[in-house]
Each structure stands twice: as C-alpha cells, then as structure tokens.
Design a protein around this motif. Structure first.
Motif, PDB file in Angstrom:
ATOM      1  N   ALA A  20      24.368 -30.530  31.987  1.00 45.66           N
ATOM      2  CA  ALA A  20      24.534 -29.777  33.234  1.00 45.66           C
ATOM      3  C   ALA A  20      25.834 -28.984  33.225  1.00 45.66           C
ATOM      4  O   ALA A  20      25.885 -27.830  33.666  1.00 45.66           O
ATOM      5  N   ASP A  21      26.895 -29.586  32.686  1.00 48.90           N
ATOM      6  CA  ASP A  21      28.188 -28.914  32.648  1.00 48.90           C
ATOM      7  C   ASP A  21      28.212 -27.772  31.639  1.00 48.90           C
ATOM      8  O   ASP A  21      28.788 -26.716  31.892  1.00 48.90           O
ATOM      9  N   ASN A  22      27.569 -27.973  30.482  1.00 48.28           N
ATOM     10  CA  ASN A  22      27.717 -27.029  29.385  1.00 48.28           C
ATOM     11  C   ASN A  22      26.642 -25.953  29.312  1.00 48.28           C
ATOM     12  O   ASN A  22      26.870 -24.889  28.709  1.00 48.28           O
ATOM     13  N   LEU A  23      25.457 -26.214  29.887  1.00 48.65           N
ATOM     14  CA  LEU A  23      24.351 -25.269  29.739  1.00 48.65           C
ATOM     15  C   LEU A  23      24.103 -24.410  30.974  1.00 48.65           C
ATOM     16  O   LEU A  23      23.285 -23.498  30.931  1.00 48.65           O
ATOM     17  N   THR A  24      24.794 -24.700  32.057  1.00 50.38           N
ATOM     18  CA  THR A  24      24.634 -23.882  33.260  1.00 50.38           C
ATOM     19  C   THR A  24      25.021 -22.431  32.959  1.00 50.38           C
ATOM     20  O   THR A  24      26.105 -22.155  32.443  1.00 50.38           O
ATOM     21  N   GLY A  25      24.136 -21.518  33.234  1.00 44.31           N
ATOM     22  CA  GLY A  25      24.398 -20.105  32.986  1.00 44.31           C
ATOM     23  C   GLY A  25      24.225 -19.682  31.542  1.00 44.31           C
ATOM     24  O   GLY A  25      24.428 -18.506  31.212  1.00 44.31           O
ATOM     25  N   GLU A  26      23.810 -20.604  30.657  1.00 43.83           N
ATOM     26  CA  GLU A  26      23.671 -20.287  29.242  1.00 43.83           C
ATOM     27  C   GLU A  26      22.635 -19.192  29.000  1.00 43.83           C
ATOM     28  O   GLU A  26      22.824 -18.314  28.150  1.00 43.83           O
ATOM     29  N   LEU A  27      21.550 -19.208  29.758  1.00 38.58           N
ATOM     30  CA  LEU A  27      20.505 -18.212  29.570  1.00 38.58           C
ATOM     31  C   LEU A  27      21.008 -16.805  29.848  1.00 38.58           C
ATOM     32  O   LEU A  27      20.563 -15.839  29.219  1.00 38.58           O
ATOM     33  N   ASP A  28      21.954 -16.673  30.752  1.00 37.49           N
ATOM     34  CA  ASP A  28      22.521 -15.356  31.065  1.00 37.49           C
ATOM     35  C   ASP A  28      23.227 -14.743  29.862  1.00 37.49           C
ATOM     36  O   ASP A  28      23.369 -13.519  29.781  1.00 37.49           O
ATOM     37  N   ARG A  29      23.681 -15.595  28.941  1.00 37.77           N
ATOM     38  CA  ARG A  29      24.420 -15.121  27.770  1.00 37.77           C
ATOM     39  C   ARG A  29      23.551 -15.012  26.522  1.00 37.77           C
ATOM     40  O   ARG A  29      24.082 -14.778  25.430  1.00 37.77           O
ATOM     41  N   MET A  30      22.231 -15.162  26.686  1.00 33.22           N
ATOM     42  CA  MET A  30      21.334 -15.187  25.524  1.00 33.22           C
ATOM     43  C   MET A  30      20.186 -14.201  25.722  1.00 33.22           C
ATOM     44  O   MET A  30      19.097 -14.565  26.184  1.00 33.22           O
ATOM     45  N   PRO A  31      20.397 -12.935  25.404  1.00 30.09           N
ATOM     46  CA  PRO A  31      19.368 -11.902  25.658  1.00 30.09           C
ATOM     47  C   PRO A  31      18.079 -12.126  24.872  1.00 30.09           C
ATOM     48  O   PRO A  31      17.004 -11.786  25.358  1.00 30.09           O
ATOM     49  N   VAL A  32      18.163 -12.684  23.668  1.00 27.25           N
ATOM     50  CA  VAL A  32      16.942 -12.914  22.892  1.00 27.25           C
ATOM     51  C   VAL A  32      16.067 -13.951  23.603  1.00 27.25           C
ATOM     52  O   VAL A  32      14.846 -13.765  23.744  1.00 27.25           O
ATOM     53  N   GLU A  33      16.667 -15.030  24.054  1.00 19.95           N
ATOM     54  CA  GLU A  33      15.891 -16.069  24.730  1.00 19.95           C
ATOM     55  C   GLU A  33      15.318 -15.549  26.054  1.00 19.95           C
ATOM     56  O   GLU A  33      14.174 -15.853  26.398  1.00 19.95           O
ATOM     57  N   ARG A  34      16.087 -14.755  26.774  1.00 23.28           N
ATOM     58  CA  ARG A  34      15.560 -14.151  28.007  1.00 23.28           C
ATOM     59  C   ARG A  34      14.382 -13.245  27.706  1.00 23.28           C
ATOM     60  O   ARG A  34      13.395 -13.220  28.438  1.00 23.28           O
ATOM     61  N   ALA A  35      14.475 -12.486  26.621  1.00 16.22           N
ATOM     62  CA  ALA A  35      13.393 -11.570  26.269  1.00 16.22           C
ATOM     63  C   ALA A  35      12.113 -12.341  25.940  1.00 16.22           C
ATOM     64  O   ALA A  35      11.015 -11.950  26.367  1.00 16.22           O
ATOM     65  N   VAL A  36      12.229 -13.431  25.195  1.00 14.16           N
ATOM     66  CA  VAL A  36      11.041 -14.209  24.839  1.00 14.16           C
ATOM     67  C   VAL A  36      10.446 -14.866  26.077  1.00 14.16           C
ATOM     68  O   VAL A  36       9.222 -14.828  26.295  1.00 14.16           O
ATOM     69  N   LEU A  37      11.283 -15.459  26.897  1.00 14.98           N
ATOM     70  CA  LEU A  37      10.788 -16.059  28.140  1.00 14.98           C
ATOM     71  C   LEU A  37      10.192 -15.003  29.066  1.00 14.98           C
ATOM     72  O   LEU A  37       9.184 -15.241  29.730  1.00 14.98           O
TER      73      LEU A  37
END
Length: 212
Positions: A20-37
């Motif tokens: 919870a502490d380390n992955l919050t907001g992680e998706l915002d920093r990962m354009p490839v993962e956002r694109a696939v999702l």
C-alpha cells in the motif's frame, strides 16, 4: 489449505501495508501498463457483455479506480485477508473478497473479463491447469482476459526475502502463458514484452486474450 498456499497467504498478509505504501500511484508512472489495461477496458466495453470484471489477485486494490474510471465495474479477489482488508480501507467504493484463484467466487460465465496483474506468477506447475480453467469458467464467451507477468525461464524462485518473508514464484515464458490460455479456451489478441527498467530484474510481458 496446503502448506505452500498457506505460506503465500501469510507472506502477503505481512506485505499488505508495504504494498500500500510503495505501489500507490505506481500506475500513473507506467504508461505501458496503462496502455495495456486501457486496451483491455476498450475491448471489454466494445464486446457489450456488461461492465463486470474480476480483478484476480487484486492485492491492495490499486487497479480498481483505474478500471472504474474507464467504465468497468471491478470486483477484486485476493488470497490474503490482509490485502483485502487494506483494499477495502483504501478503496471503500469497491467490492473485495478473500478467494483462491483455483476456486473463484464467481458464477459460470458471469464476467465480461478478468484482470490477472502479476497474480499468475505464484502458480506451481500442478496448479496452472485448474487455475486457467477457473478463469475460463467465469468469463463469458467473447469476454476478455489480460495478464501482466515477469518473463523468465519458468524455474522456481524463492521471493520476498528482502522484505523478511519467503514464498514460491515462477517467472514464466510468454510462450507457456499463451499456451496455457489457448488450452483453457482463450485466443490471444495482443502480446508484448518490454525490457526490464530500473529496479526490475527481468523483462515484463503482457497478454490480452478473448474467451472463445
């Protein structure tokens, strides 16, 4: 519950607050993962099978807000009660349940799709066929599955030691993952691998498939 499953569950109970502490907001920093999702979300909505999707191995529920913002209705499930507790605390507007991937709490053909985001990497060889069969069982014909996973040679690894826990993990080759999906009744629509980035030890792969 078998000993390895109990070990995996207990380890992720310990890891819940760290995630919870380390992955919050992680998706915002990962354009490839956002694109696939994002592609998964678009195809799922275009299939016109309803908005209900399962987030299988949801962890702390970090994907739920993104999936919801794209128009889907995610229901998260995770083996770890602590992960589910944290998910309910941090994302109170979404349903989360404790469940085993090999025995999902969804009716037959009840979901328009499933997300398996780094949650299939814990399956021992003997558990893979039952688990992929469960994913096939709960997805409607024409529905979609998307998965992200660490790409490797399939050998057993002991993970979690840097956080003070241990559990089994497998970095599976994309060819095996695609074969498992095909055997379970899915047709691959999209497959990609990106190189390891800073802090990663292995390439990351993505598969998007349709239930035939």
């Amino acid at each position: 519950m078998d000993a390895k499953t109990d070990e995996l569950r207990a380890a992720h109970d310990v890891l819940a607050e760290l995630y919870a502490d380390n992955l919050t907001g992680e998706l915002d920093r990962m354009p490839v993962e956002r694109a696939v999702l994002g592609l998964f979300c678009e195809l799922t909505l275009a299939a016109d099978l309803g908005p209900d999707v399962g987030d299988v191995g949801c962890g702390t529920g970090r994907l739920a807000p993104y999936l919801s913002a794209q128009g889907l209705s995610p229901h998260g499930v995770d083996l770890s009660p602590e992960m589910v507790r944290v998910a309910r605390r941090d994302h109170p507007g979404f349903p989360f349940s404790v469940a085993d991937l090999r025995d999902l709490p969804f009716a037959d053909a009840s979901l328009a799709g499933v997300v398996c985001w780094y949650s299939l990497i814990f399956l021992a060889p003997e558990d893979r066929s039952p688990a992929f069969g469960e994913l096939s069982r709960v997805v409607k014909p024409g529905g979609h599955l998307v998965t992200a996973f660490k790409d490797g040679d399939g050998t057993l690894r002991r993970a979690g030691r840097t956080a003070g826990v241990e559990f089994d993990a497998y970095w599976l080759p994309a060819d095996e993952m695609e074969h498992r999906l095909a055997t379970a009744g899915f047709t691959t629509l999209f497959r990609a691998t990106r190189p390891a980035e800073q802090g990663e030890s292995t390439p990351q792969s993505y598969l998007l498939a349709r239930r035939t």
